[in-house]
Motif scaffolding. Structure first.
Motif, PDB file in Angstrom:
ATOM      1  N   ARG A  41       9.168  26.684 -35.342  1.00  0.00           N
ATOM      2  CA  ARG A  41       8.609  25.339 -35.213  1.00  0.00           C
ATOM      3  C   ARG A  41       8.647  24.845 -33.774  1.00  0.00           C
ATOM      4  NH1 ARG A  41      11.853  22.134 -39.792  1.00  0.00           N
ATOM      5  NH2 ARG A  41      13.512  23.518 -39.088  1.00  0.00           N
ATOM      6  N   ALA A  42       9.520  25.434 -32.968  1.00  0.00           N
ATOM      7  CA  ALA A  42       9.689  24.936 -31.610  1.00  0.00           C
ATOM      8  C   ALA A  42       9.967  26.073 -30.644  1.00  0.00           C
ATOM      9  CB  ALA A  42      10.827  23.923 -31.550  1.00  0.00           C
ATOM     10  N   MET A  43       9.533  25.878 -29.401  1.00  0.00           N
ATOM     11  CA  MET A  43       9.934  26.744 -28.300  1.00  0.00           C
ATOM     12  C   MET A  43      10.986  25.989 -27.506  1.00  0.00           C
ATOM     13  SD  MET A  43       7.766  28.152 -25.018  1.00  0.00           S
ATOM     14  CE  MET A  43       8.486  29.403 -23.943  1.00  0.00           C
ATOM     15  N   LEU A  44      12.079  26.667 -27.185  1.00  0.00           N
ATOM     16  CA  LEU A  44      13.141  26.036 -26.410  1.00  0.00           C
ATOM     17  C   LEU A  44      13.329  26.810 -25.108  1.00  0.00           C
ATOM     18  CD1 LEU A  44      16.212  24.402 -27.996  1.00  0.00           C
ATOM     19  CD2 LEU A  44      16.215  25.164 -25.633  1.00  0.00           C
ATOM     20  N   ILE A  45      13.121  26.119 -23.996  1.00  0.00           N
ATOM     21  CA  ILE A  45      13.287  26.720 -22.672  1.00  0.00           C
ATOM     22  C   ILE A  45      14.615  26.232 -22.117  1.00  0.00           C
ATOM     23  CG2 ILE A  45      12.336  26.911 -20.342  1.00  0.00           C
ATOM     24  CD1 ILE A  45       9.581  26.228 -21.601  1.00  0.00           C
ATOM     25  N   SER A  46      15.552  27.155 -21.947  1.00  0.00           N
ATOM     26  CA  SER A  46      16.886  26.782 -21.481  1.00  0.00           C
ATOM     27  C   SER A  46      17.332  27.720 -20.376  1.00  0.00           C
ATOM     28  CB  SER A  46      17.894  26.810 -22.639  1.00  0.00           C
ATOM     29  OG  SER A  46      18.078  28.130 -23.118  1.00  0.00           O
ATOM     30  N   CYS A  47      18.500  27.424 -19.825  1.00  0.00           N
ATOM     31  CA  CYS A  47      19.045  28.214 -18.727  1.00  0.00           C
ATOM     32  C   CYS A  47      19.669  29.510 -19.250  1.00  0.00           C
ATOM     33  CB  CYS A  47      20.088  27.379 -17.977  1.00  0.00           C
ATOM     34  SG  CYS A  47      20.770  28.183 -16.506  1.00  0.00           S
ATOM     35  N   CYS A  48      19.767  30.500 -18.373  1.00  0.00           N
ATOM     36  CA  CYS A  48      20.432  31.761 -18.722  1.00  0.00           C
ATOM     37  C   CYS A  48      21.935  31.588 -18.893  1.00  0.00           C
ATOM     38  CB  CYS A  48      20.191  32.797 -17.629  1.00  0.00           C
ATOM     39  SG  CYS A  48      18.484  33.315 -17.431  1.00  0.00           S
ATOM     40  N   ASP A  49      22.480  30.475 -18.447  1.00  0.00           N
ATOM     41  CA  ASP A  49      23.925  30.235 -18.460  1.00  0.00           C
ATOM     42  C   ASP A  49      24.523  30.581 -19.823  1.00  0.00           C
ATOM     43  OD1 ASP A  49      26.525  28.804 -18.586  1.00  0.00           O
ATOM     44  OD2 ASP A  49      25.904  28.012 -16.632  1.00  0.00           O
ATOM     45  N   SER A  50      25.571  31.406 -19.806  1.00  0.00           N
ATOM     46  CA  SER A  50      26.167  31.881 -21.051  1.00  0.00           C
ATOM     47  C   SER A  50      26.846  30.787 -21.853  1.00  0.00           C
ATOM     48  CB  SER A  50      27.195  32.986 -20.743  1.00  0.00           C
ATOM     49  OG  SER A  50      28.232  32.492 -19.893  1.00  0.00           O
ATOM     50  N   ARG A  51      27.085  29.642 -21.220  1.00  0.00           N
ATOM     51  CA  ARG A  51      27.741  28.528 -21.924  1.00  0.00           C
ATOM     52  C   ARG A  51      26.758  27.677 -22.728  1.00  0.00           C
ATOM     53  NH1 ARG A  51      30.132  25.969 -16.612  1.00  0.00           N
ATOM     54  NH2 ARG A  51      27.985  26.546 -16.040  1.00  0.00           N
ATOM     55  N   VAL A  52      25.469  27.892 -22.534  1.00  0.00           N
ATOM     56  CA  VAL A  52      24.449  27.100 -23.226  1.00  0.00           C
ATOM     57  C   VAL A  52      23.957  27.886 -24.435  1.00  0.00           C
ATOM     58  CG1 VAL A  52      22.230  25.934 -23.013  1.00  0.00           C
ATOM     59  CG2 VAL A  52      23.783  26.028 -21.047  1.00  0.00           C
ATOM     60  N   HIS A  53      24.435  27.505 -25.611  1.00  0.00           N
ATOM     61  CA  HIS A  53      24.147  28.246 -26.849  1.00  0.00           C
ATOM     62  C   HIS A  53      23.277  27.366 -27.736  1.00  0.00           C
ATOM     63  CE1 HIS A  53      24.634  30.892 -30.208  1.00  0.00           C
ATOM     64  NE2 HIS A  53      25.579  31.612 -29.628  1.00  0.00           N
ATOM     65  N   VAL A  54      21.978  27.405 -27.482  1.00  0.00           N
ATOM     66  CA  VAL A  54      21.076  26.431 -28.102  1.00  0.00           C
ATOM     67  C   VAL A  54      21.008  26.561 -29.623  1.00  0.00           C
ATOM     68  CG1 VAL A  54      19.703  26.085 -26.035  1.00  0.00           C
ATOM     69  CG2 VAL A  54      19.083  27.918 -27.627  1.00  0.00           C
ATOM     70  N   THR A  55      21.106  27.773 -30.151  1.00  0.00           N
ATOM     71  CA  THR A  55      21.034  27.912 -31.602  1.00  0.00           C
ATOM     72  C   THR A  55      22.245  27.279 -32.274  1.00  0.00           C
ATOM     73  OG1 THR A  55      21.962  30.146 -31.384  1.00  0.00           O
ATOM     74  CG2 THR A  55      19.565  29.959 -31.577  1.00  0.00           C
ATOM     75  N   SER A  56      23.408  27.372 -31.634  1.00  0.00           N
ATOM     76  CA  SER A  56      24.602  26.731 -32.198  1.00  0.00           C
ATOM     77  C   SER A  56      24.497  25.214 -32.120  1.00  0.00           C
ATOM     78  CB  SER A  56      25.856  27.199 -31.446  1.00  0.00           C
ATOM     79  OG  SER A  56      26.102  28.567 -31.665  1.00  0.00           O
ATOM     80  N   ILE A  57      23.991  24.703 -30.993  1.00  0.00           N
ATOM     81  CA  ILE A  57      23.894  23.254 -30.804  1.00  0.00           C
ATOM     82  C   ILE A  57      23.048  22.609 -31.897  1.00  0.00           C
ATOM     83  CG2 ILE A  57      22.947  21.456 -29.287  1.00  0.00           C
ATOM     84  CD1 ILE A  57      23.714  23.296 -26.924  1.00  0.00           C
ATOM     85  N   PHE A  58      21.949  23.274 -32.265  1.00  0.00           N
ATOM     86  CA  PHE A  58      21.035  22.697 -33.249  1.00  0.00           C
ATOM     87  C   PHE A  58      21.156  23.342 -34.625  1.00  0.00           C
ATOM     88  CE2 PHE A  58      18.951  21.814 -29.146  1.00  0.00           C
ATOM     89  CZ  PHE A  58      18.855  20.437 -29.260  1.00  0.00           C
ATOM     90  N   GLY A  59      22.153  24.205 -34.798  1.00  0.00           N
ATOM     91  CA  GLY A  59      22.350  24.841 -36.095  1.00  0.00           C
ATOM     92  C   GLY A  59      21.134  25.622 -36.563  1.00  0.00           C
ATOM     93  N   ALA A  60      20.472  26.292 -35.624  1.00  0.00           N
ATOM     94  CA  ALA A  60      19.213  26.976 -35.944  1.00  0.00           C
ATOM     95  C   ALA A  60      19.461  28.348 -36.555  1.00  0.00           C
ATOM     96  CB  ALA A  60      18.372  27.125 -34.684  1.00  0.00           C
ATOM     97  N   ASP A  61      18.652  28.687 -37.541  1.00  0.00           N
ATOM     98  CA  ASP A  61      18.685  30.010 -38.148  1.00  0.00           C
ATOM     99  C   ASP A  61      17.736  30.946 -37.420  1.00  0.00           C
ATOM    100  OD1 ASP A  61      20.496  29.314 -40.177  1.00  0.00           O
ATOM    101  OD2 ASP A  61      18.877  28.497 -41.414  1.00  0.00           O
ATOM    102  N   GLN A  62      17.857  32.243 -37.727  1.00  0.00           N
ATOM    103  CA  GLN A  62      16.925  33.212 -37.171  1.00  0.00           C
ATOM    104  C   GLN A  62      15.502  32.838 -37.579  1.00  0.00           C
ATOM    105  OE1 GLN A  62      19.662  33.960 -38.838  1.00  0.00           O
ATOM    106  NE2 GLN A  62      20.942  35.149 -37.460  1.00  0.00           N
ATOM    107  N   GLY A  63      14.586  32.927 -36.619  1.00  0.00           N
ATOM    108  CA  GLY A  63      13.190  32.636 -36.905  1.00  0.00           C
ATOM    109  C   GLY A  63      12.804  31.189 -36.696  1.00  0.00           C
ATOM    110  N   GLU A  64      13.771  30.324 -36.356  1.00  0.00           N
ATOM    111  CA  GLU A  64      13.469  28.896 -36.241  1.00  0.00           C
ATOM    112  C   GLU A  64      13.057  28.475 -34.838  1.00  0.00           C
ATOM    113  OE1 GLU A  64      15.418  24.650 -37.694  1.00  0.00           O
ATOM    114  OE2 GLU A  64      16.483  26.538 -38.027  1.00  0.00           O
ATOM    115  N   PHE A  65      13.662  29.085 -33.809  1.00  0.00           N
ATOM    116  CA  PHE A  65      13.348  28.776 -32.414  1.00  0.00           C
ATOM    117  C   PHE A  65      12.746  29.989 -31.725  1.00  0.00           C
ATOM    118  CE2 PHE A  65      16.851  25.340 -31.670  1.00  0.00           C
ATOM    119  CZ  PHE A  65      16.031  24.397 -32.263  1.00  0.00           C
ATOM    120  N   PHE A  66      11.720  29.742 -30.919  1.00  0.00           N
ATOM    121  CA  PHE A  66      11.232  30.749 -29.976  1.00  0.00           C
ATOM    122  C   PHE A  66      11.897  30.397 -28.655  1.00  0.00           C
ATOM    123  CE2 PHE A  66       8.057  32.476 -26.951  1.00  0.00           C
ATOM    124  CZ  PHE A  66       8.004  33.783 -27.429  1.00  0.00           C
ATOM    125  N   ILE A  67      12.820  31.227 -28.190  1.00  0.00           N
ATOM    126  CA  ILE A  67      13.686  30.872 -27.067  1.00  0.00           C
ATOM    127  C   ILE A  67      13.316  31.663 -25.815  1.00  0.00           C
ATOM    128  CG2 ILE A  67      16.065  30.819 -26.227  1.00  0.00           C
ATOM    129  CD1 ILE A  67      16.963  30.567 -29.145  1.00  0.00           C
TER     130      ILE A  67
END
Length: 216
Positions: A41-67
């Protein structure tokens, strides 16, 4: 290719743990994803930083974000020069092929790429000025944002402002892509700007109405 080596044992052990637990418990879902393809449903553009875990932040399942991840979560301006552009290619695929409804740019606190940009633009990192520096030439994208915060004397405040400028510059560059603006005009795509405070676990979003970031 003789340079490749086996994975370190700790990663192999973690894989087997995932295979025996998460995969086994959700095997039917993984098989559905494999057979039916992805429909994020969404594309998420984030930093390579290993501390930024976007799927955990939004509780996303596999297939939900194009990262898509890169240094300092930057989107370059549109150009039709026929060269290789990883971020632009990912954006085109997300908007034109996957038909995502949202493109989200997420910046974050204590970003090393942002610190590098600040050092480079202020003359403290001549190595990043070299034409051969991939990081330096990538951070050139953020020079317009640096110009807007250059007058802030306190380094901590300037870096935080520049982290948020990276999000704004990316949003500005996103609308330079014809297929992005076309999707927005059709009402099928919206853009969003976020900033994450890693230590506080707080996410702020940019509001066009106030022209500022505020906690969500």
């Amino acid at each position: 290719m003789h340079q490749a080596r086996p994975l370190p044992p700790y990663l192999i052990q973690r894989y087997h743990g995932w295979r025996a637990t998460s995969y086994t418990e959700n095997e039917s879902w993984y098989r559905t994803l494999a057979q039916e393809g992805q429909h994020p449903r969404a594309m998420l553009i984030s930093c390579c930083d290993s501390r930024v875990h976007v799927t955990s932040i939004f509780g996303a399942d596999q297939g939900e974000f194009f990262i898509h991840r890169n240094i300092a979560n930057l989107v370059p301006p549109y150009t039709a020069d026929g060269q290789q552009h990883g971020t632009s290619a990912a954006l085109e695929y997300a908007v034109c092929a996957l038909k995502v409804a949202h493109v989200i740019v997420m910046g974050h606190s204590s970003c090393g790429g942002i610190k590098g940009c600040d050092d480079m633009c202020s003359g403290r990192a001549p190595e990043l000025e070299e034409r051969t520096s991939f990081v330096g030439r990538w951070m050139d994208i953020l020079r317009p944002g640096y110009a807007r915060v250059d007058g802030i004397e306190d380094e901590g405040q300037r870096l935080r402002a520049l982290e948020k400028e990276a999000v704004l510059v990316s949003l500005e560059n996103l609308i330079s892509f014809p297929f992005v603006t076309a999707a927005m005009e059709r009402g099928t795509l919206t853009l969003h700007g976020l900033w994450l405070d890693i230590g506080e676990g707080r996410v702020e979003q940019f509001s066009p109405a106030t022209q500022a970031f505020a906690p969500i």
